[in-house]
Scaffold this motif. Structure first.
Motif, PDB file in Angstrom:
ATOM      1  N   ALA A 189      58.553  66.684   4.613  1.00 56.33           N
ATOM      2  CA  ALA A 189      59.336  67.100   5.757  1.00 56.33           C
ATOM      3  C   ALA A 189      58.609  66.779   7.066  1.00 56.33           C
ATOM      4  CB  ALA A 189      59.637  68.592   5.659  1.00 56.33           C
ATOM      5  N   GLU A 190      57.309  67.062   7.111  1.00 54.04           N
ATOM      6  CA  GLU A 190      56.561  66.832   8.345  1.00 54.04           C
ATOM      7  C   GLU A 190      56.524  65.345   8.705  1.00 54.04           C
ATOM      8  OE1 GLU A 190      55.456  68.590   5.785  1.00 54.04           O
ATOM      9  OE2 GLU A 190      54.845  70.564   6.476  1.00 54.04           O
ATOM     10  N   ALA A 191      56.320  64.500   7.709  1.00 57.63           N
ATOM     11  CA  ALA A 191      56.289  63.056   7.982  1.00 57.63           C
ATOM     12  C   ALA A 191      57.640  62.593   8.506  1.00 57.63           C
ATOM     13  CB  ALA A 191      55.902  62.284   6.725  1.00 57.63           C
ATOM     14  N   SER A 192      58.711  63.063   7.918  1.00 56.49           N
ATOM     15  CA  SER A 192      60.048  62.679   8.377  1.00 56.49           C
ATOM     16  C   SER A 192      60.293  63.160   9.803  1.00 56.49           C
ATOM     17  CB  SER A 192      61.125  63.246   7.446  1.00 56.49           C
ATOM     18  OG  SER A 192      61.086  62.605   6.198  1.00 56.49           O
ATOM     19  N   LEU A 193      59.901  64.398  10.102  1.00 59.55           N
ATOM     20  CA  LEU A 193      60.063  64.909  11.465  1.00 59.55           C
ATOM     21  C   LEU A 193      59.301  64.046  12.466  1.00 59.55           C
ATOM     22  CD1 LEU A 193      59.851  68.778  10.972  1.00 59.55           C
ATOM     23  CD2 LEU A 193      61.745  67.513  12.010  1.00 59.55           C
ATOM     24  N   MET A 194      58.067  63.708  12.141  1.00 57.38           N
ATOM     25  CA  MET A 194      57.271  62.901  13.058  1.00 57.38           C
ATOM     26  C   MET A 194      57.830  61.488  13.198  1.00 57.38           C
ATOM     27  SD  MET A 194      55.255  64.879  14.492  1.00 57.38           S
ATOM     28  CE  MET A 194      54.575  63.580  15.508  1.00 57.38           C
ATOM     29  N   LEU A 195      58.358  60.931  12.123  1.00 56.04           N
ATOM     30  CA  LEU A 195      58.976  59.603  12.219  1.00 56.04           C
ATOM     31  C   LEU A 195      60.180  59.640  13.154  1.00 56.04           C
ATOM     32  CD1 LEU A 195      58.634  58.448   8.528  1.00 56.04           C
ATOM     33  CD2 LEU A 195      57.632  57.306  10.524  1.00 56.04           C
ATOM     34  N   ASN A 220      61.296  59.581   6.165  1.00 59.08           N
ATOM     35  CA  ASN A 220      61.998  58.581   6.975  1.00 59.08           C
ATOM     36  C   ASN A 220      62.616  59.260   8.191  1.00 59.08           C
ATOM     37  OD1 ASN A 220      64.941  59.237   6.347  1.00 59.08           O
ATOM     38  ND2 ASN A 220      64.072  59.007   4.300  1.00 59.08           N
ATOM     39  N   ALA A 221      62.844  58.476   9.227  1.00 67.27           N
ATOM     40  CA  ALA A 221      63.338  59.006  10.497  1.00 67.27           C
ATOM     41  C   ALA A 221      64.713  59.650  10.364  1.00 67.27           C
ATOM     42  CB  ALA A 221      63.371  57.899  11.549  1.00 67.27           C
ATOM     43  N   ALA A 222      65.575  59.117   9.512  1.00 69.74           N
ATOM     44  CA  ALA A 222      66.920  59.682   9.352  1.00 69.74           C
ATOM     45  C   ALA A 222      66.847  61.100   8.780  1.00 69.74           C
ATOM     46  CB  ALA A 222      67.772  58.785   8.461  1.00 69.74           C
ATOM     47  N   SER A 223      65.987  61.298   7.788  1.00 73.30           N
ATOM     48  CA  SER A 223      65.805  62.649   7.235  1.00 73.30           C
ATOM     49  C   SER A 223      65.208  63.569   8.287  1.00 73.30           C
ATOM     50  CB  SER A 223      64.884  62.607   6.013  1.00 73.30           C
ATOM     51  OG  SER A 223      65.499  61.934   4.954  1.00 73.30           O
ATOM     52  N   GLY A 224      64.263  63.046   9.062  1.00 74.32           N
ATOM     53  CA  GLY A 224      63.659  63.830  10.129  1.00 74.32           C
ATOM     54  C   GLY A 224      64.666  64.237  11.179  1.00 74.32           C
ATOM     55  N   GLU A 225      65.581  63.345  11.499  1.00 72.03           N
ATOM     56  CA  GLU A 225      66.623  63.655  12.480  1.00 72.03           C
ATOM     57  C   GLU A 225      67.525  64.780  11.971  1.00 72.03           C
ATOM     58  OE1 GLU A 225      69.915  61.326  15.231  1.00 72.03           O
ATOM     59  OE2 GLU A 225      69.125  60.342  13.441  1.00 72.03           O
ATOM     60  N   ARG A 226      67.913  64.698  10.693  1.00 76.02           N
ATOM     61  CA  ARG A 226      68.750  65.761  10.110  1.00 76.02           C
ATOM     62  C   ARG A 226      67.999  67.091  10.086  1.00 76.02           C
ATOM     63  NH1 ARG A 226      70.009  61.457   6.772  1.00 76.02           N
ATOM     64  NH2 ARG A 226      68.644  62.189   5.115  1.00 76.02           N
ATOM     65  N   ILE A 271      68.899  70.676  12.048  1.00 80.23           N
ATOM     66  CA  ILE A 271      69.016  71.963  11.350  1.00 80.23           C
ATOM     67  C   ILE A 271      68.105  72.996  11.999  1.00 80.23           C
ATOM     68  CG2 ILE A 271      68.456  73.144   9.178  1.00 80.23           C
ATOM     69  CD1 ILE A 271      69.366  70.501   7.758  1.00 80.23           C
ATOM     70  N   GLN A 272      66.867  72.607  12.284  1.00 81.60           N
ATOM     71  CA  GLN A 272      65.923  73.537  12.907  1.00 81.60           C
ATOM     72  C   GLN A 272      66.369  73.919  14.313  1.00 81.60           C
ATOM     73  OE1 GLN A 272      62.333  71.198  12.449  1.00 81.60           O
ATOM     74  NE2 GLN A 272      61.646  72.513  10.780  1.00 81.60           N
ATOM     75  N   GLN A 273      66.891  72.956  15.027  1.00 78.39           N
ATOM     76  CA  GLN A 273      67.370  73.211  16.380  1.00 78.39           C
ATOM     77  C   GLN A 273      68.522  74.214  16.367  1.00 78.39           C
ATOM     78  OE1 GLN A 273      69.008  69.747  18.345  1.00 78.39           O
ATOM     79  NE2 GLN A 273      68.088  70.362  20.271  1.00 78.39           N
TER      80      GLN A 273
END
Length: 81
Positions: free
Chosen positions: A1-7, A51-57, A61-63
């Protein structure tokens, strides 16, 4: 999750050459363990699959969850007598 968020948020902070996947040794455990006790690399799970797409989703959700929490807090009445 953290890697996706940072991407998603700032890809320049990710160093693909340093990514290490490491099994999560805490699955199914009752107690929580500090990462240094269960990881040789500091990673838990498979950041290489981020991946960036998962990070965006996940960010969306967190927002939404934060906005909901703040709205509930603003509407809350003082429970004192």
């Amino acid at each position: 999750a953290e890697a996706s968020l940072m991407l998603h948020l700032d890809e320049s902070r990710i160093r693909p050459d340093l990514i290490v996947d490491e099994e999560d040794r805490t699955i199914g455990r009752v107690f929580q363990y500090a990462v240094p006790l269960v990881s040789r690399s500091g990673a838990v799970g498979a950041p290489s699959g981020g991946n960036a797409a998962s990070g965006e989703r996940l960010f969306a959700i967190q927002q939404r969850a934060l906005v909901d929490l703040l709205q509930r807090g603003r509407a809350e009445q003082d429970p004192t007598f």
